[in-house]
Design a protein around this motif. Structure first.
Motif, PDB file in Angstrom:
ATOM      1  N   PHE B  82      32.936  37.458  38.679  1.00 44.85           N
ATOM      2  CA  PHE B  82      32.871  38.485  37.630  1.00 44.85           C
ATOM      3  C   PHE B  82      33.894  38.341  36.513  1.00 44.85           C
ATOM      4  N   ARG B  83      35.001  37.688  36.735  1.00 48.87           N
ATOM      5  CA  ARG B  83      35.982  37.531  35.660  1.00 48.87           C
ATOM      6  C   ARG B  83      37.105  36.627  36.124  1.00 48.87           C
ATOM      7  N   SER B  84      37.843  36.071  35.187  1.00 49.25           N
ATOM      8  CA  SER B  84      39.047  35.342  35.551  1.00 49.25           C
ATOM      9  C   SER B  84      40.247  36.045  34.946  1.00 49.25           C
ATOM     10  N   PHE B  85      41.351  35.967  35.657  1.00 51.74           N
ATOM     11  CA  PHE B  85      42.566  36.641  35.230  1.00 51.74           C
ATOM     12  C   PHE B  85      43.650  35.597  35.037  1.00 51.74           C
ATOM     13  N   GLY B  86      44.358  35.677  33.939  1.00 49.80           N
ATOM     14  CA  GLY B  86      45.430  34.712  33.728  1.00 49.80           C
ATOM     15  C   GLY B  86      46.427  35.161  32.687  1.00 49.80           C
ATOM     16  N   THR B  87      47.589  35.560  33.148  1.00 47.88           N
ATOM     17  CA  THR B  87      48.719  35.827  32.253  1.00 47.88           C
ATOM     18  C   THR B  87      49.938  35.220  32.945  1.00 47.88           C
ATOM     19  N   PRO B  88      50.896  34.761  32.151  1.00 46.70           N
ATOM     20  CA  PRO B  88      52.027  34.051  32.762  1.00 46.70           C
ATOM     21  C   PRO B  88      52.785  34.900  33.772  1.00 46.70           C
ATOM     22  N   THR B  89      52.712  36.200  33.640  1.00 53.63           N
ATOM     23  CA  THR B  89      53.528  37.060  34.500  1.00 53.63           C
ATOM     24  C   THR B  89      52.786  37.621  35.698  1.00 53.63           C
ATOM     25  N   PHE B 116      54.584  29.467  43.687  1.00 53.18           N
ATOM     26  CA  PHE B 116      55.181  30.533  42.875  1.00 53.18           C
ATOM     27  C   PHE B 116      54.857  30.374  41.395  1.00 53.18           C
ATOM     28  N   ASP B 117      54.045  29.375  41.083  1.00 55.11           N
ATOM     29  CA  ASP B 117      53.751  29.038  39.692  1.00 55.11           C
ATOM     30  C   ASP B 117      52.784  30.063  39.076  1.00 55.11           C
ATOM     31  N   TYR B 118      52.543  29.894  37.807  1.00 56.38           N
ATOM     32  CA  TYR B 118      51.548  30.691  37.059  1.00 56.38           C
ATOM     33  C   TYR B 118      50.164  30.278  37.544  1.00 56.38           C
ATOM     34  N   PHE B 119      49.438  31.225  38.141  1.00 53.65           N
ATOM     35  CA  PHE B 119      48.090  30.937  38.627  1.00 53.65           C
ATOM     36  C   PHE B 119      47.041  31.711  37.847  1.00 53.65           C
ATOM     37  N   VAL B 120      46.025  31.011  37.404  1.00 57.16           N
ATOM     38  CA  VAL B 120      44.838  31.668  36.871  1.00 57.16           C
ATOM     39  C   VAL B 120      43.939  31.951  38.065  1.00 57.16           C
ATOM     40  N   SER B 121      43.456  33.172  38.149  1.00 53.98           N
ATOM     41  CA  SER B 121      42.601  33.516  39.276  1.00 53.98           C
ATOM     42  C   SER B 121      41.162  33.700  38.826  1.00 53.98           C
ATOM     43  N   VAL B 122      40.258  32.975  39.470  1.00 51.11           N
ATOM     44  CA  VAL B 122      38.829  33.179  39.238  1.00 51.11           C
ATOM     45  C   VAL B 122      38.385  34.201  40.281  1.00 51.11           C
ATOM     46  N   ALA B 123      37.919  35.357  39.824  1.00 52.42           N
ATOM     47  CA  ALA B 123      37.653  36.451  40.761  1.00 52.42           C
ATOM     48  C   ALA B 123      36.163  36.629  41.035  1.00 52.42           C
ATOM     49  N   PHE B 124      35.862  36.843  42.295  1.00 51.30           N
ATOM     50  CA  PHE B 124      34.504  37.072  42.783  1.00 51.30           C
ATOM     51  C   PHE B 124      34.478  38.396  43.534  1.00 51.30           C
TER      52      PHE B 124
END
Lengths: 257, 257
Positions: B82-89, B116-124
């Motif tokens: 449904f969406r991906s989430f990605g912000t450095p924080t 612990f890195d910046y992760f973009v999450s692909v959300a289902f």
DNA sequence: CAAATAGTGTCTTTTAGACATTATTAA
DNA sequence: TTAATAATGTCTAAAAGACACTATTTG
């Protein structure tokens, strides 16, 4: 970019995220045709949608905006995330090789450079008013230009599907939100916005019902001016009611055709 | 997992993609309540939706299915990106530290571990029939259990928003596609599916109009059996017409309430 | 006045929404 | 017989869809 920067870029670049990137399908409307801005990463017969890597300091939305700005020169455009794509083979299908890059840049790119890795792409589409855009190719691209959505050139990777999905998302979106503000000039005629809707939806819409329903939303305002179009009755000009438009973007507008 | 494997995992693990992961909001329906399966990565007061890293050999869809299978024991579930989430924080807000992991696993995790890195999450989101699910925590988690969507515990990172967005996507989805097949038992009564729709949409629906419209889609079939429910009239049982259901998933079904 | 395009209203059909009574079950 | 829940149909209002004629402009 200097050669050493290019070298750095392809080797152990730490500015960008690995394994994830942004693709941005930039749409423009011109002469009753929906167009998409494509770039040619190598001087071959294959094209991609605009896209790029994500900086460690920016969000995916910021990356999408930045990419749109780099290619169009425009900021503050309407854009929308629509899907992410990720399969281990999507970057492998008929793509870029180290040899191509050597040819283009003169730099030896390692076969195992991070850019050849499996990338998940977060895909957006962006709407632009065609006439305002100055297509600008990136330093590592061979070309960047508009293509009609209905006659795309051979596309690299899974990018034909990305364009198809973007169009599907736009068509879905148009039924729920006001579209047109970003694709038309500030003042436009009813026949113009009518054609735009017909083009995006790929079907003809009854002119009487179309104007009835569009006007019922209240998002456009009839002006006391007409446009001269030659040996024909002069159509009235309209503009978007900025306030109602903004509100429509937030809370939605029913405009299913 | 042995200690050395854990060590390997946190250090220079090459099995998974960097900077991108999958989150999967697993919904279940039970006793007129929509529930979501949450996990507790550290034995503290914060929870996350189920999620995990993406193997280099699998697609994002496969990763989402694998995660759902690991947590529920069920395969072939209905799931939807449904969406991906990605912000450095987004990974930084009140999250996991190396100290927590040391405490849990006994292994020294480098402060600069890739996790612990910046992760973009692909959300289902995934739909499950509550009663079939055996919630199973992962080796590195403290707990995994159902929570009512309306009374979530404190959530880690941006996961409260991810659940909210998943629910929004599910509500949008329910107007266009047949939902219920994955959330109900094979045979169900009209009042049961009626309650399900009311629960998901968060509003009450007129029973006469609901059954009229649901039956009009043809996706459910009335059986010649009733369900005994005590000192009340016995409701008829229904089941999904598998063929019409599958077709509805493909081409859509209008069921806006 | 001819050719091209703009502008507009009515009727019909379909869909959505409101609404209340009878039937069944078991204690 | 009572208490609880299931089942079901009609009327009204709103929206969608089909449809055709008149108006304006310039050569």
């Amino acid at each position: 970019m200097e050669n050493e920067d290019i070298n750095e870029f392809f080797n152990n670049n730490n500015q960008f995220l690995r394994n994830v990137a942004v693709d941005n399908v930039i749409f423009g409307y011109h002469e009753k045709e929906l167009k998409v801005l494509l770039q040619q990463p190598i001087p071959l017969d294959k094209w991609t949608v605009t896209g790029g890597y994500i900086k460690r300091t920016e969000s995916i939305d910021e990356a999408a905006s930045r990419i749109a700005f780099q290619r169009t020169g425009l900021a503050g455009l309407f854009f929308q995330q629509f899907r992410s794509f990720g399969t281990p083979t999507r970057g492998k299908d008929g793509g870029l090789t180290a040899a191509h890059l050597k040819e283009m840049t003169g730099v030896d790119v390692p076969e195992d450079s991070w850019i050849f890795d499996y990338f998940v792409s977060v895909a957006f589409y962006t709407l632009t008013e065609f006439s305002k855009v100055a297509p600008t190719k990136g330093e590592l691209e061979a070309d960047c230009q508009w293509w009609p959505v209905s006659e795309l050139p051979p596309m690299m990777f899974d990018h034909a599907m990305i364009v198809a999905e973007a169009l599907k998302a736009l068509r879905l979106h148009i039924a729920h939100y006001p579209i047109g503000y970003e694709l038309l000039e500030e003042k436009f005629t009813l026949p113009e916005i009518h054609s735009l809707y017909e083009t995006i939806l790929g079907k003809s819409l009854d002119d009487r019902n179309f104007s009835k329903r569009l006007m019922a939303t209240g998002i456009i305002i009839k002006l006391n001016e007409t446009k001269k179009i030659g040996a024909h009755r002069s159509p009235f000009l309209y503009k978007f009611d900025k306030e109602k438009y903004e509100e429509g973007l937030k809370s939605g507008v029913a405009l299913a055709f």
